[in-house]
Enzyme design. Structure first.
Site, mmCIF file in Angstrom:
data_model
loop_
_atom_site.group_PDB
_atom_site.id
_atom_site.type_symbol
_atom_site.label_atom_id
_atom_site.label_comp_id
_atom_site.label_asym_id
_atom_site.label_seq_id
_atom_site.Cartn_x
_atom_site.Cartn_y
_atom_site.Cartn_z
ATOM 1 N N GLY A 31 0.660 -1.287 0.185
ATOM 2 C CA GLY A 31 0.024 -0.060 -0.095
ATOM 3 C C GLY A 31 0.840 1.152 -0.078
ATOM 4 N N HIS A 34 2.521 4.364 -5.255
ATOM 5 C CA HIS A 34 3.072 5.365 -6.021
ATOM 6 C C HIS A 34 3.140 4.972 -7.461
ATOM 7 C CE1 HIS A 34 6.462 2.549 -5.734
ATOM 8 N NE2 HIS A 34 6.530 3.100 -4.394
ATOM 9 N N HIS A 37 4.083 1.115 -8.235
ATOM 10 C CA HIS A 37 2.897 0.295 -8.035
ATOM 11 C C HIS A 37 2.144 0.334 -9.205
ATOM 12 C CE1 HIS A 37 3.864 1.088 -3.604
ATOM 13 N NE2 HIS A 37 4.064 -0.165 -3.643
ATOM 14 N N GLN A 61 7.619 -9.815 7.554
ATOM 15 C CA GLN A 61 9.030 -9.687 6.814
ATOM 16 C C GLN A 61 9.554 -8.212 7.625
ATOM 17 O OE1 GLN A 61 6.439 -8.622 3.313
ATOM 18 N NE2 GLN A 61 7.829 -6.928 2.799
ATOM 19 N N LYS A 149 12.943 -3.096 -8.528
ATOM 20 C CA LYS A 149 13.627 -2.286 -7.543
ATOM 21 C C LYS A 149 13.857 -3.131 -6.281
ATOM 22 C CE LYS A 149 12.898 1.196 -3.925
ATOM 23 N NZ LYS A 149 11.727 0.533 -3.218
HETATM 24 P P1 AMP Z 1 5.913 -2.483 -1.749
HETATM 25 O O1 AMP Z 1 4.406 -1.949 -1.570
HETATM 26 O O2 AMP Z 1 7.074 -1.645 -1.356
HETATM 27 O O3 AMP Z 1 6.045 -4.072 -0.967
HETATM 28 O O4 AMP Z 1 6.169 -2.830 -3.126
HETATM 29 C C1 AMP Z 1 5.248 -3.821 -4.201
HETATM 30 C C2 AMP Z 1 5.571 -4.258 -5.400
HETATM 31 O O5 AMP Z 1 5.922 -2.682 -5.969
HETATM 32 C C3 AMP Z 1 7.076 -4.891 -5.179
HETATM 33 O O6 AMP Z 1 7.094 -5.981 -6.167
HETATM 34 C C4 AMP Z 1 8.015 -3.875 -5.647
HETATM 35 O O7 AMP Z 1 9.359 -4.175 -6.068
HETATM 36 C C5 AMP Z 1 7.455 -2.869 -6.593
HETATM 37 N N1 AMP Z 1 7.850 -1.317 -6.533
HETATM 38 C C6 AMP Z 1 8.273 -0.819 -5.325
HETATM 39 N N2 AMP Z 1 8.622 0.386 -5.748
HETATM 40 C C7 AMP Z 1 8.886 0.372 -7.200
HETATM 41 C C8 AMP Z 1 9.717 1.156 -8.021
HETATM 42 N N3 AMP Z 1 10.181 2.358 -7.770
HETATM 43 N N4 AMP Z 1 9.691 0.677 -9.430
HETATM 44 C C9 AMP Z 1 9.035 -0.434 -9.578
HETATM 45 N N5 AMP Z 1 8.499 -1.234 -8.903
HETATM 46 C C10 AMP Z 1 8.316 -0.880 -7.603
#
Ligand code: AMP
Length: 283
Positions: A31, A34, A37, A61, A149
């Site tokens: 969540g 940005h 996502h 995690q 990322k």
């Molecule tokens: P998170 O909410 O941070 O767990 O991220 C969810 C998904 O979004 C994960 O697969 C991340 O690798 C991907 N993600 C987060 N930030 C970026 C970014 N700047 N560029 C591409 N994918 C992203």
């Protein structure tokens, strides 16, 4: 757009899509969305009949003393963004829906989770693989979408899916960045203006190394020193790690292989830990 909080309802709705023969894509997130996502969401929408986005700040995690409690959350904003994109289902379970009292089962990919972020965050990837496998089992997507990322996360999830015969294709999308080069992250919201300015050493250092490789440099030690030098120009940054590893096995390398290399770094700017990387080859 439907918001589903229970595993039971998610499983039932998933079954209805299966009966209709609809393809389903899953985008797992924590969540506070940005554009990184949202790129994953767009990709899923373009490739599947139905897109499910999960929003779950996964307690398993996060390590002791990490930012689980203060991790940013804004469901109403996330809902609006996902609705605008045309997402079909948001899966938004409470923690005890997925980890009820007495919960005892964890998934671990051996050997890939002890280096890079896994070395600094013991147990982190065990939590990631556990939640991702649970989500894959609940949603049963044909495709699931992850960002580069978190390159190590993608490598580990691919290995888990392959080793455990999970019937889901894993898709990866490139890192999305802000105009100043900083990789988008929900955690960027923690940064003060000065901390953000300092943090730009991270994408700059990696970009310098990428260009040096383009110009022919193949010595991993030289490239690592180049990145560290760039990072040391922001004296308030603390380096967690800068590593150059093979993309498939995450093992340290001395020479750059243009088809199998991950150059990854993590820093602290103030109290915020940030990661970034670039990849040579296919993830
Ligand atoms: P998170 O909410 O941070 O767990 O991220 C969810 C998904 O979004 C994960 O697969 C991340 O690798 C991907 N993600 C987060 N930030 C970026 C970014 N700047 N560029 C591409 N994918 C992203």
């Amino acid at each position: 757009m439907k918001i589903i909080a229970s595993v039971e309802e998610m499983t039932r709705v998933r079954g209805q899509y299966r009966d209709k023969g609809s393809s389903v894509g899953l985008v797992p997130t924590m969540g506070y969305l940005h554009d990184g996502h949202l790129k994953l969401v767009e990709r899923s929408i373009s490739e599947n009949d139905v897109t499910v986005v999960s929003i779950f700040v996964n307690p398993t995690q996060f390590g002791e003393g990490e930012d689980f409690d203060r991790y940013p959350r804004d469901l109403s904003r996330d809902r609006r963004l996902l609705e605008e994109k045309g997402v079909d289902i948001v899966f938004y379970p409470e923690a005890d829906e997925l980890y009820p009292p007495g919960y005892a089962s964890y998934v671990e990919v051996e050997s890939l989770g002890g280096v890079l972020c896994g070395a600094s965050r013991p147990g982190h990837f065990r939590g990631v693989t556990t939640i991702v496998l649970k989500l894959l089992n609940i949603v049963r997507p044909g495709r699931a979408y992850f960002g580069r990322k978190d390159a190590q996360q993608s490598v580990i999830i691919k290995k888990m899916v392959s080793d455990l015969h999970v019937d889901t294709q894993i898709r990866n999308i490139p890192i999305q960045r802000d105009g100043d080069g900083l990789a988008l992250s929900s955690r960027n919201t923690y940064l003060s203006v000065e901390e953000r300015d300092d943090a730009l050493g991270l994408p700059r250092g990696l970009e310098l190394a990428r260009r040096r490789i383009e110009a022919g440099e193949r010595d991993a030690g030289v490239l690592k020193r180049l990145i560290l030098e760039q990072l040391s120009s922001s004296p308030r940054i603390r380096v967690d790690y800068v590593e150059i590893v093979s993309l498939d096995r995450l093992q340290l390398v001395e020479r750059i292989d243009l088809s199998n290399t991950l150059v990854a770094a993590a820093i602290w700017s103030g109290k915020t830990r940030l990661i970034d990387n670039f990849i040579l080859g296919e993830l």
